[in-house]
Design a protein around this motif. Structure first.
Motif, mmCIF file in Angstrom:
data_model
loop_
_atom_site.group_PDB
_atom_site.id
_atom_site.type_symbol
_atom_site.label_atom_id
_atom_site.label_comp_id
_atom_site.label_asym_id
_atom_site.label_seq_id
_atom_site.Cartn_x
_atom_site.Cartn_y
_atom_site.Cartn_z
ATOM 1 N N LEU A 109 27.552 85.060 13.961
ATOM 2 C CA LEU A 109 28.305 84.739 15.172
ATOM 3 C C LEU A 109 27.777 85.517 16.378
ATOM 4 O O LEU A 109 27.712 84.979 17.487
ATOM 5 C CB LEU A 109 29.795 85.013 14.960
ATOM 6 N N MET A 110 27.378 86.771 16.167
ATOM 7 C CA MET A 110 26.798 87.549 17.271
ATOM 8 C C MET A 110 25.499 86.894 17.751
ATOM 9 O O MET A 110 25.261 86.792 18.958
ATOM 10 C CB MET A 110 26.551 88.996 16.851
ATOM 11 N N GLY A 111 24.688 86.464 16.809
ATOM 12 C CA GLY A 111 23.452 85.772 17.181
ATOM 13 C C GLY A 111 23.744 84.497 17.954
ATOM 14 O O GLY A 111 23.059 84.178 18.937
ATOM 15 N N ASP A 112 24.779 83.781 17.522
ATOM 16 C CA ASP A 112 25.168 82.559 18.223
ATOM 17 C C ASP A 112 25.654 82.853 19.641
ATOM 18 O O ASP A 112 25.353 82.096 20.567
ATOM 19 C CB ASP A 112 26.260 81.812 17.448
ATOM 20 N N VAL A 113 26.412 83.923 19.808
ATOM 21 C CA VAL A 113 26.883 84.288 21.148
ATOM 22 C C VAL A 113 25.686 84.511 22.068
ATOM 23 O O VAL A 113 25.663 84.025 23.208
ATOM 24 C CB VAL A 113 27.783 85.550 21.106
ATOM 25 N N ILE A 114 24.692 85.206 21.559
ATOM 26 C CA ILE A 114 23.516 85.490 22.388
ATOM 27 C C ILE A 114 22.735 84.219 22.683
ATOM 28 O O ILE A 114 22.445 83.912 23.843
ATOM 29 C CB ILE A 114 22.621 86.548 21.712
ATOM 30 N N THR A 115 22.396 83.461 21.629
ATOM 31 C CA THR A 115 21.516 82.307 21.833
ATOM 32 C C THR A 115 22.220 81.095 22.425
ATOM 33 O O THR A 115 21.610 80.351 23.195
ATOM 34 C CB THR A 115 20.832 81.890 20.516
ATOM 35 N N ARG A 116 23.493 80.897 22.081
ATOM 36 C CA ARG A 116 24.176 79.680 22.537
ATOM 37 C C ARG A 116 25.039 79.885 23.773
ATOM 38 O O ARG A 116 25.373 78.921 24.457
ATOM 39 C CB ARG A 116 25.038 79.115 21.411
ATOM 40 N N GLN A 117 25.448 81.134 24.030
ATOM 41 C CA GLN A 117 26.294 81.379 25.198
ATOM 42 C C GLN A 117 25.537 82.112 26.295
ATOM 43 O O GLN A 117 25.503 81.652 27.436
ATOM 44 C CB GLN A 117 27.531 82.198 24.804
ATOM 45 N N MET A 118 24.947 83.255 25.951
ATOM 46 C CA MET A 118 24.377 84.107 26.990
ATOM 47 C C MET A 118 23.039 83.587 27.524
ATOM 48 O O MET A 118 22.849 83.537 28.746
ATOM 49 C CB MET A 118 24.238 85.532 26.473
ATOM 50 N N VAL A 119 22.139 83.209 26.651
ATOM 51 C CA VAL A 119 20.819 82.758 27.102
ATOM 52 C C VAL A 119 20.921 81.545 28.023
ATOM 53 O O VAL A 119 20.278 81.526 29.085
ATOM 54 C CB VAL A 119 19.868 82.522 25.902
ATOM 55 N N PRO A 120 21.719 80.520 27.686
ATOM 56 C CA PRO A 120 21.821 79.385 28.620
ATOM 57 C C PRO A 120 22.367 79.762 29.994
ATOM 58 O O PRO A 120 22.087 79.081 30.982
ATOM 59 C CB PRO A 120 22.783 78.416 27.907
ATOM 60 N N LEU A 121 23.135 80.850 30.054
ATOM 61 C CA LEU A 121 23.678 81.276 31.346
ATOM 62 C C LEU A 121 22.593 81.769 32.294
ATOM 63 O O LEU A 121 22.776 81.738 33.516
ATOM 64 C CB LEU A 121 24.735 82.356 31.149
ATOM 65 N N ILE A 122 21.474 82.201 31.751
ATOM 66 C CA ILE A 122 20.368 82.662 32.610
ATOM 67 C C ILE A 122 19.899 81.523 33.499
ATOM 68 O O ILE A 122 19.788 81.679 34.724
ATOM 69 C CB ILE A 122 19.206 83.213 31.751
ATOM 70 N N GLU A 123 19.638 80.362 32.901
ATOM 71 C CA GLU A 123 19.176 79.214 33.682
ATOM 72 C C GLU A 123 20.280 78.702 34.603
ATOM 73 O O GLU A 123 20.020 78.330 35.753
ATOM 74 C CB GLU A 123 18.687 78.095 32.761
ATOM 75 N N LYS A 124 21.490 78.692 34.111
ATOM 76 C CA LYS A 124 22.631 78.242 34.925
ATOM 77 C C LYS A 124 22.762 79.122 36.170
ATOM 78 O O LYS A 124 22.945 78.616 37.282
ATOM 79 C CB LYS A 124 23.905 78.304 34.085
ATOM 80 N N LYS A 125 22.626 80.418 35.986
ATOM 81 C CA LYS A 125 22.716 81.363 37.111
ATOM 82 C C LYS A 125 21.540 81.174 38.065
ATOM 83 O O LYS A 125 21.702 81.204 39.288
ATOM 84 C CB LYS A 125 22.751 82.793 36.550
ATOM 85 N N ARG A 126 20.355 80.984 37.509
ATOM 86 C CA ARG A 126 19.151 80.796 38.330
ATOM 87 C C ARG A 126 19.311 79.574 39.237
ATOM 88 O O ARG A 126 18.929 79.597 40.407
ATOM 89 C CB ARG A 126 17.929 80.647 37.426
ATOM 90 N N ARG A 127 19.878 78.492 38.715
ATOM 91 C CA ARG A 127 20.065 77.259 39.493
ATOM 92 C C ARG A 127 21.071 77.438 40.630
ATOM 93 O O ARG A 127 20.988 76.755 41.638
ATOM 94 C CB ARG A 127 20.505 76.115 38.591
#
Length: 186
Positions: free
Chosen positions: A40-58
């Motif tokens: 679940l921790m891995g999922d939080v990082i890969t499925r929640q946090m990483v996509p936020l990088i691109e969302k924030k960049r946009r």
């Protein structure tokens, strides 16, 4: 990670099919829960946090200065929890597991406090806070989950008992050996 998770899980399930001594079934369930929390921790990082990088960049808007400072402070706290978790698992250190449980509570209070601060910025209609609100809250949620999963693993380590964690230099053993007539090697 998924490769290791799959193989460790298969091994634990194989062990669970054998005759187990008193308490071993509970420990196996605990180990399976530990694997779930790590996944679940891995999922939080890969499925929640990483996509936020691109969302924030946009968005092309930064967090408010206060919000950014709070997010970085929270991130630092979670990073420390992850380091404690790694060290507790590597060294089987009961004091680190205890510290993780204590820090869970103080980090939860910190989470509540910075959420209130964020809400105040929203109510004050701060431009940056309004623009980054969704990302800000998603990051807070992700770090909250990471803190909780770390603390759950620490709880398992503590509940496994002193026989399973290194305390005063004694060896660490997760699963008790079955009660047989074999002599233990010291």
């Amino acid at each position: 990670i998924n490769f290791l998770d799959e193989h460790v899980r298969k091994y634990l399930l194989k062990v669970s099919r054998q005759e187990l001594a008193v308490g071993q079934g509970r420990e196996l369930n605990g180990l399976l829960s530990l694997l779930d929390d790590m996944e679940l921790m891995g999922d939080v990082i890969t499925r929640q946090m990483v996509p936020l990088i691109e969302k924030k960049r946009r968005l092309d808007v930064d967090f408010s200065a206060e919000g950014k400072k709070e997010l970085l402070a929270y991130h630092s706290k979670i990073e420390k929890q992850l380091i404690r978790l790694q060290d507790a698992l590597t060294d089987m250190d009961i004091s680190l597991a205890q510290k993780m449980r204590k820090k869970k509570k103080s980090y939860a209070r910190f989470d509540s406090r910075i959420r209130r601060h964020h809400l105040k910025r929203l109510l004050a209609e701060q431009k940056e806070s309004l623009a980054t609100h969704a990302i800000h809250v998603e990051l807070l949620d992700a770090m909250h989950h990471m803190n909780r999963y770390c603390a759950e693993i620490a709880k398992f380590l503590l509940q496994s008992g002193p026989h399973s964690l290194k305390e005063n230099g004694e060896a660490a053993v997760f699963i008790d050996k079955p009660k047989t007539s074999e002599k233990s090697i010291e």
